[in-house]
Design a protein around this motif. Structure first.
Motif, PDB file in Angstrom:
ATOM      1  N   ARG A  49       0.814  -1.215   0.000  1.00 45.79           N
ATOM      2  CA  ARG A  49       0.000   0.000   0.000  1.00 45.79           C
ATOM      3  C   ARG A  49       0.848   1.266   0.000  1.00 45.79           C
ATOM      4  O   ARG A  49       0.360   2.359  -0.322  1.00 45.79           O
ATOM      5  N   ASN A  50       2.127   1.144   0.381  1.00 49.18           N
ATOM      6  CA  ASN A  50       3.020   2.300   0.410  1.00 49.18           C
ATOM      7  C   ASN A  50       3.791   2.498  -0.888  1.00 49.18           C
ATOM      8  O   ASN A  50       4.586   3.436  -0.996  1.00 49.18           O
ATOM      9  N   VAL A  51       3.560   1.610  -1.867  1.00 48.91           N
ATOM     10  CA  VAL A  51       4.335   1.636  -3.102  1.00 48.91           C
ATOM     11  C   VAL A  51       3.675   2.512  -4.158  1.00 48.91           C
ATOM     12  O   VAL A  51       2.470   2.421  -4.400  1.00 48.91           O
ATOM     13  N   LYS A  52       4.484   3.345  -4.807  1.00 52.88           N
ATOM     14  CA  LYS A  52       4.007   4.194  -5.891  1.00 52.88           C
ATOM     15  C   LYS A  52       4.386   3.634  -7.260  1.00 52.88           C
ATOM     16  O   LYS A  52       3.598   3.674  -8.200  1.00 52.88           O
ATOM     17  N   GLU A  53       5.586   3.090  -7.359  1.00 54.77           N
ATOM     18  CA  GLU A  53       6.069   2.635  -8.673  1.00 54.77           C
ATOM     19  C   GLU A  53       7.035   1.476  -8.502  1.00 54.77           C
ATOM     20  O   GLU A  53       7.814   1.434  -7.547  1.00 54.77           O
ATOM     21  N   ILE A  54       6.947   0.520  -9.425  1.00 53.54           N
ATOM     22  CA  ILE A  54       7.864  -0.620  -9.455  1.00 53.54           C
ATOM     23  C   ILE A  54       8.467  -0.720 -10.850  1.00 53.54           C
ATOM     24  O   ILE A  54       7.746  -0.723 -11.851  1.00 53.54           O
ATOM     25  N   ALA A 100      -1.775  -2.643 -27.097  1.00 57.80           N
ATOM     26  CA  ALA A 100      -1.541  -2.627 -25.656  1.00 57.80           C
ATOM     27  C   ALA A 100      -1.980  -3.945 -25.011  1.00 57.80           C
ATOM     28  O   ALA A 100      -1.317  -4.436 -24.084  1.00 57.80           O
ATOM     29  N   MET A 101      -3.069  -4.535 -25.489  1.00 57.56           N
ATOM     30  CA  MET A 101      -3.533  -5.806 -24.944  1.00 57.56           C
ATOM     31  C   MET A 101      -2.473  -6.896 -25.105  1.00 57.56           C
ATOM     32  O   MET A 101      -2.232  -7.689 -24.191  1.00 57.56           O
ATOM     33  N   LYS A 102      -1.835  -6.903 -26.275  1.00 53.62           N
ATOM     34  CA  LYS A 102      -0.803  -7.912 -26.538  1.00 53.62           C
ATOM     35  C   LYS A 102       0.406  -7.684 -25.625  1.00 53.62           C
ATOM     36  O   LYS A 102       0.929  -8.631 -25.034  1.00 53.62           O
ATOM     37  N   ILE A 103       0.827  -6.432 -25.501  1.00 49.26           N
ATOM     38  CA  ILE A 103       1.962  -6.112 -24.640  1.00 49.26           C
ATOM     39  C   ILE A 103       1.621  -6.401 -23.187  1.00 49.26           C
ATOM     40  O   ILE A 103       2.448  -6.915 -22.426  1.00 49.26           O
ATOM     41  N   ASN A 104       0.392  -6.109 -22.807  1.00 50.51           N
ATOM     42  CA  ASN A 104      -0.017  -6.301 -21.417  1.00 50.51           C
ATOM     43  C   ASN A 104       0.016  -7.773 -21.006  1.00 50.51           C
ATOM     44  O   ASN A 104       0.225  -8.086 -19.837  1.00 50.51           O
ATOM     45  N   GLY A 105      -0.171  -8.670 -21.964  1.00 53.87           N
ATOM     46  CA  GLY A 105      -0.051 -10.093 -21.662  1.00 53.87           C
ATOM     47  C   GLY A 105       1.346 -10.420 -21.146  1.00 53.87           C
ATOM     48  O   GLY A 105       1.512 -11.213 -20.211  1.00 53.87           O
ATOM     49  N   ASN A 109       2.408 -11.650 -17.237  1.00 51.93           N
ATOM     50  CA  ASN A 109       3.266 -12.817 -17.027  1.00 51.93           C
ATOM     51  C   ASN A 109       4.479 -12.460 -16.180  1.00 51.93           C
ATOM     52  O   ASN A 109       4.786 -13.135 -15.182  1.00 51.93           O
ATOM     53  N   ASP A 110       5.172 -11.381 -16.561  1.00 53.99           N
ATOM     54  CA  ASP A 110       6.418 -11.023 -15.883  1.00 53.99           C
ATOM     55  C   ASP A 110       6.149 -10.547 -14.455  1.00 53.99           C
ATOM     56  O   ASP A 110       6.899 -10.883 -13.533  1.00 53.99           O
ATOM     57  N   LYS A 111       5.089  -9.777 -14.273  1.00 53.69           N
ATOM     58  CA  LYS A 111       4.726  -9.312 -12.936  1.00 53.69           C
ATOM     59  C   LYS A 111       4.324 -10.487 -12.038  1.00 53.69           C
ATOM     60  O   LYS A 111       4.593 -10.480 -10.830  1.00 53.69           O
ATOM     61  N   TYR A 112       3.684 -11.492 -12.621  1.00 51.34           N
ATOM     62  CA  TYR A 112       3.276 -12.649 -11.827  1.00 51.34           C
ATOM     63  C   TYR A 112       4.504 -13.370 -11.275  1.00 51.34           C
ATOM     64  O   TYR A 112       4.534 -13.762 -10.104  1.00 51.34           O
ATOM     65  N   TRP A 113       5.520 -13.561 -12.126  1.00 49.50           N
ATOM     66  CA  TRP A 113       6.752 -14.178 -11.644  1.00 49.50           C
ATOM     67  C   TRP A 113       7.383 -13.337 -10.540  1.00 49.50           C
ATOM     68  O   TRP A 113       7.926 -13.864  -9.575  1.00 49.50           O
ATOM     69  N   LEU A 114       7.322 -12.031 -10.680  1.00 45.85           N
ATOM     70  CA  LEU A 114       7.922 -11.135  -9.702  1.00 45.85           C
ATOM     71  C   LEU A 114       7.164 -11.133  -8.386  1.00 45.85           C
ATOM     72  O   LEU A 114       7.767 -11.104  -7.307  1.00 45.85           O
TER      73      LEU A 114
END
Length: 228
Positions: A49-54, A100-105, A109-114
């Motif tokens: 909740r304290n995070v602004k950007e990753i 954007a939909m294609k890139i967002n996929g 994926n990458d955020k899920y691993w992170l």
């Protein structure tokens, strides 16, 4: 003299009782947490909740090949910046065209691993889960707790997929298995290692398969707080 002493004694007992009640309430709250929340919180979910950007770079090494792509995610506005092979594309997840939909996929994926432990809390309404207390982990063979989650068959980029998380008494993930469409056979099995603590978020920088021929790892991780 006796009356003031009696009042002081009563106040002392009252304050002690309040402290005890407060500790008991905190203990009860911890006991009420689901296994999903316990794993998420062990990895710092309560600090998100304290995070602004990753910002992070997602890397994959296979025999004779290396690939990478970088992301900057504003967690407040949901603005995404993708940097891949020298190209930079920005979009907002609330208003995406087909590109954007294609890139967002790739971002999902990458955020899920992170941040997969955080998704246990975010996605709890779209998954079913099962928890076992003493199961050999697939790579180390060490006895660990096993949490299996299965996503619903509708919505998302990979509906119906399943994940097996393996962890110890500290609830920190050590290994996991991805099973596409909830098939019995593993699609991907890797470690979770090289944990770093960045502004309270505990992130595994390295994931490897059993023989080390596949490595998925993160570099250039940066977590910006709302109040730096």
């Amino acid at each position: 003299m006796k009356k003031p002493l009696l009042i002081i004694l009563c106040l002392t007992l009252f304050l002690a009782s309040c402290k005890t009640d407060k500790k008991q309430k905190v203990a009860d709250l911890k006991m009420d947490l689901s296994i999903l929340d316990k794993v998420a919180n062990a990895h710092g979910f309560d600090q998100f909740r304290n995070v602004k950007e990753i910002a992070f770079t997602f890397n994959v090494d296979r025999p004779n090949s290396h690939s990478e792509r970088s992301w900057v995610w504003n967690t407040i506005t949901n603005d995404i910046r993708s940097i891949n092979k020298g190209d930079t594309i920005s979009y907002n997840r609330s208003n995406m065209d087909s590109t954007a939909m294609k890139i967002n996929g790739g971002f999902i994926n990458d955020k899920y691993w992170l941040m997969a432990p955080f998704n246990l809390a975010w996605d709890k309404n779209n998954i079913t889960y099962d928890h076992e207390s003493d199961v050999p982990a697939p790579i180390s063979k060490n006895p660990m707790q096993k949490l299996t989650i299965v996503y619903g068959n509708e919505g998302g980029y990979t509906p119906g997929d399943a994940y097996d998380f393996y962890f110890g008494s500290d609830y920190m993930i050590k290994e996991w298995v991805f099973r596409k469409s909830n098939q019995p056979e593993p699609s991907v099995t890797t470690t979770w290692e090289n944990y770093v603590d960045i502004n309270g978020l505990k992130i595994a920088e390295m994931h490897k398969n059993e023989d080390g021929s596949f490595k998925l790892y993160f570099t250039n991780i940066k977590v910006t707080s709302k109040n730096p």
